[in-house]
Motif scaffolding. Structure first.
Motif, mmCIF file in Angstrom:
data_model
loop_
_atom_site.group_PDB
_atom_site.id
_atom_site.type_symbol
_atom_site.label_atom_id
_atom_site.label_comp_id
_atom_site.label_asym_id
_atom_site.label_seq_id
_atom_site.Cartn_x
_atom_site.Cartn_y
_atom_site.Cartn_z
ATOM 1 N N GLU A 1 0.826 -1.203 0.000
ATOM 2 C CA GLU A 1 0.000 0.000 0.000
ATOM 3 C C GLU A 1 0.865 1.260 0.000
ATOM 4 O OE1 GLU A 1 -3.671 1.969 2.609
ATOM 5 O OE2 GLU A 1 -2.817 0.027 3.158
ATOM 6 N N GLY A 2 0.468 2.228 -0.809
ATOM 7 C CA GLY A 2 1.178 3.500 -0.877
ATOM 8 C C GLY A 2 2.523 3.424 -1.550
ATOM 9 N N SER A 3 2.724 2.433 -2.417
ATOM 10 C CA SER A 3 4.049 2.195 -2.992
ATOM 11 C C SER A 3 4.578 3.378 -3.805
ATOM 12 C CB SER A 3 4.024 0.940 -3.868
ATOM 13 O OG SER A 3 3.099 1.072 -4.933
ATOM 14 N N LEU A 4 3.695 4.116 -4.441
ATOM 15 C CA LEU A 4 4.148 5.230 -5.286
ATOM 16 C C LEU A 4 4.776 6.368 -4.484
ATOM 17 C CD1 LEU A 4 1.292 5.520 -7.939
ATOM 18 C CD2 LEU A 4 3.609 4.651 -8.276
ATOM 19 N N ALA A 5 4.547 6.409 -3.196
ATOM 20 C CA ALA A 5 5.096 7.492 -2.371
ATOM 21 C C ALA A 5 6.305 7.045 -1.547
ATOM 22 C CB ALA A 5 4.013 8.024 -1.431
ATOM 23 N N LEU A 6 6.717 5.796 -1.723
ATOM 24 C CA LEU A 6 7.785 5.253 -0.877
ATOM 25 C C LEU A 6 9.136 5.275 -1.585
ATOM 26 C CD1 LEU A 6 5.901 2.133 0.554
ATOM 27 C CD2 LEU A 6 6.224 4.355 1.645
ATOM 28 N N SER A 7 10.186 5.600 -0.838
ATOM 29 C CA SER A 7 11.536 5.596 -1.390
ATOM 30 C C SER A 7 12.025 4.170 -1.543
ATOM 31 C CB SER A 7 12.489 6.390 -0.491
ATOM 32 O OG SER A 7 12.533 5.821 0.801
ATOM 33 N N TYR A 8 13.026 3.996 -2.386
ATOM 34 C CA TYR A 8 13.516 2.673 -2.781
ATOM 35 C C TYR A 8 13.811 1.752 -1.603
ATOM 36 C CZ TYR A 8 16.913 -0.752 -4.568
ATOM 37 O OH TYR A 8 17.599 -1.899 -4.852
ATOM 38 N N ALA A 9 14.425 2.279 -0.554
ATOM 39 C CA ALA A 9 14.814 1.434 0.579
ATOM 40 C C ALA A 9 13.616 0.752 1.232
ATOM 41 C CB ALA A 9 15.567 2.254 1.617
ATOM 42 N N GLU A 10 12.429 1.353 1.103
ATOM 43 C CA GLU A 10 11.255 0.807 1.767
ATOM 44 C C GLU A 10 10.826 -0.550 1.228
ATOM 45 O OE1 GLU A 10 9.810 1.861 4.527
ATOM 46 O OE2 GLU A 10 11.428 3.325 4.578
ATOM 47 N N GLN A 11 11.114 -0.819 -0.049
ATOM 48 C CA GLN A 11 10.723 -2.134 -0.550
ATOM 49 C C GLN A 11 11.619 -3.218 0.035
ATOM 50 O OE1 GLN A 11 10.984 -1.650 -4.853
ATOM 51 N NE2 GLN A 11 12.737 -3.028 -4.945
ATOM 52 N N GLN A 12 12.892 -2.913 0.214
ATOM 53 C CA GLN A 12 13.784 -3.880 0.858
ATOM 54 C C GLN A 12 13.404 -4.075 2.323
ATOM 55 O OE1 GLN A 12 17.880 -2.873 0.189
ATOM 56 N NE2 GLN A 12 17.687 -2.896 -2.029
ATOM 57 N N ASN A 13 13.038 -2.981 2.991
ATOM 58 C CA ASN A 13 12.614 -3.087 4.394
ATOM 59 C C ASN A 13 11.385 -3.982 4.530
ATOM 60 O OD1 ASN A 13 14.673 -1.355 5.119
ATOM 61 N ND2 ASN A 13 13.369 0.471 5.160
ATOM 62 N N LYS A 14 10.446 -3.809 3.614
ATOM 63 C CA LYS A 14 9.216 -4.611 3.627
ATOM 64 C C LYS A 14 9.543 -6.086 3.428
ATOM 65 C CE LYS A 14 4.578 -4.518 3.521
ATOM 66 N NZ LYS A 14 3.751 -3.947 4.617
ATOM 67 N N PHE A 15 10.402 -6.345 2.477
ATOM 68 C CA PHE A 15 10.761 -7.722 2.170
ATOM 69 C C PHE A 15 11.582 -8.344 3.300
ATOM 70 C CE2 PHE A 15 13.311 -10.961 -0.150
ATOM 71 C CZ PHE A 15 12.262 -11.724 -0.643
ATOM 72 N N MET A 16 12.539 -7.595 3.847
ATOM 73 C CA MET A 16 13.382 -8.112 4.927
ATOM 74 C C MET A 16 12.592 -8.380 6.198
ATOM 75 S SD MET A 16 17.113 -6.220 4.714
ATOM 76 C CE MET A 16 16.476 -4.560 4.869
ATOM 77 N N ALA A 17 11.484 -7.669 6.367
ATOM 78 C CA ALA A 17 10.645 -7.865 7.551
ATOM 79 C C ALA A 17 9.761 -9.100 7.420
ATOM 80 C CB ALA A 17 9.781 -6.636 7.789
ATOM 81 N N GLY A 18 9.819 -9.755 6.267
ATOM 82 C CA GLY A 18 8.999 -10.939 6.051
ATOM 83 C C GLY A 18 7.554 -10.617 5.760
ATOM 84 N N GLU A 19 7.285 -9.392 5.295
ATOM 85 C CA GLU A 19 5.914 -8.939 5.081
ATOM 86 C C GLU A 19 5.511 -8.941 3.612
ATOM 87 O OE1 GLU A 19 5.818 -5.133 6.926
ATOM 88 O OE2 GLU A 19 6.025 -5.929 8.962
ATOM 89 N N ALA A 20 6.379 -9.439 2.734
ATOM 90 C CA ALA A 20 6.067 -9.546 1.312
ATOM 91 C C ALA A 20 6.727 -10.807 0.774
ATOM 92 C CB ALA A 20 6.556 -8.319 0.547
ATOM 93 N N ALA A 21 6.056 -11.451 -0.168
ATOM 94 C CA ALA A 21 6.556 -12.728 -0.680
ATOM 95 C C ALA A 21 7.584 -12.557 -1.791
ATOM 96 C CB ALA A 21 5.396 -13.573 -1.182
ATOM 97 N N PHE A 22 7.417 -11.529 -2.626
ATOM 98 C CA PHE A 22 8.303 -11.318 -3.771
ATOM 99 C C PHE A 22 8.828 -9.887 -3.781
ATOM 100 C CE2 PHE A 22 5.193 -14.512 -5.285
ATOM 101 C CZ PHE A 22 6.055 -15.546 -5.644
#
Length: 249
Positions: free
Chosen positions: A142-163
């Motif tokens: 959610e809100g991906s268009l407003a998030l900086s690049y590092a946030e996708q890695q943070n999401k993934f590293m937290a185990g909150e996204a599958a891909f």
């Protein structure tokens, strides 16, 4: 190059016997002179959380249909299918670039440059239509268009996204046991086939390089040569691959 501020590295490369040690200098060569030394190679692909997939009975998808089926299952269970932080447009372009190579073929990239290929060609539009499916079905965080690049890695590293679609440079923090909550569960694969002429291709290259000022003093030039000699040898390149996940140049 027009500003004439970079050091011509061609004679140094020859002096150190490195010309035949590199895969290619093409991206850093102007008028036959080499101005950059590739830091490392990279490839782009799909990172996945092995544990999340296993817990939900999902095998690493080999086709687009399998990927969409997996995303639907994950979303239905309240799991974000894809980590994405697209405030910086290049982050989105990574996946779309791979998609249009899949649907339109590897020659489409050169075609866009020389005008023989157009963004409005049906096989190009097919790639963006597939990407639109991800957006429409809300498979991104959610809100991906407003998030900086590092946030996708943070999401993934937290185990909150599958891909997560990203480059191999992202490997280092993902497998760091002190920073990543999924360090032992990280998988990486080529993007699934979509049934097009470009299936199987991997986007990659050597786009980052070391360059040096043309105004180096004699002492600085000696130091630059020592750095190049130390950086570009087989033991150091192997270490870079093992510790940083960066393919040798």
């Amino acid at each position: 190059m027009k500003a004439d501020r970079l050091l011509d590295l061609t004679p140094i490369i020859d002096e150190l016997g490195l010309r035949d040690k590199f895969y290619s200098f093409d991206e850093f060569t102007v008028n036959g002179k080499i101005y950059g030394l590739p830091m490392a190679g990279y490839v782009e692909g799909l990172f996945y959380n092995k544990k999340l997939l296993s817990e939900n009975g999902i095998q690493p998808p080999q086709t687009w249909d399998e990927l969409m089926a997996a995303a639907a299952v994950l979303k239905a269970k309240g799991i974000v299918p894809f980590a994405l932080a697209a405030k910086d447009s290049w982050v989105i372009n990574m996946m779309t670039n791979t998609l249009w190579v899949r649907t339109a073929g590897v020659d489409s990239v050169q075609g866009l440059l020389d005008g023989t290929k157009k963004w409005t060609d049906p096989d190009m539009l097919e790639a963006f239509s597939k990407y639109e499916t991800l957006v429409t079905n809300k498979y991104f965080q959610e809100g991906s268009l407003a998030l900086s690049y590092a946030e996708q890695q943070n999401k993934f590293m937290a185990g909150e996204a599958a891909f997560m679609f990203d480059g191999s440079w992202a490997n280092t923090p993902l497998v760091d046991m002190e920073k990543s909550g999924i360090s032992g569960d990280v998988g990486f694969m080529n993007f699934p086939d979509v049934g097009g002429p470009g299936d199987g291709y991997i986007n990659g290259g050597w786009s980052n390089a070391y360059g040096f000022s043309k105004k180096l003093t004699d002492r600085q030039l000696v130091a630059a040569k020592a750095f190049i000699r130390q950086m570009y040898n087989e033991p150091m390149q192997k270490r870079q691959l093992l510790e940083e996940g960066m393919p040798p140049r």
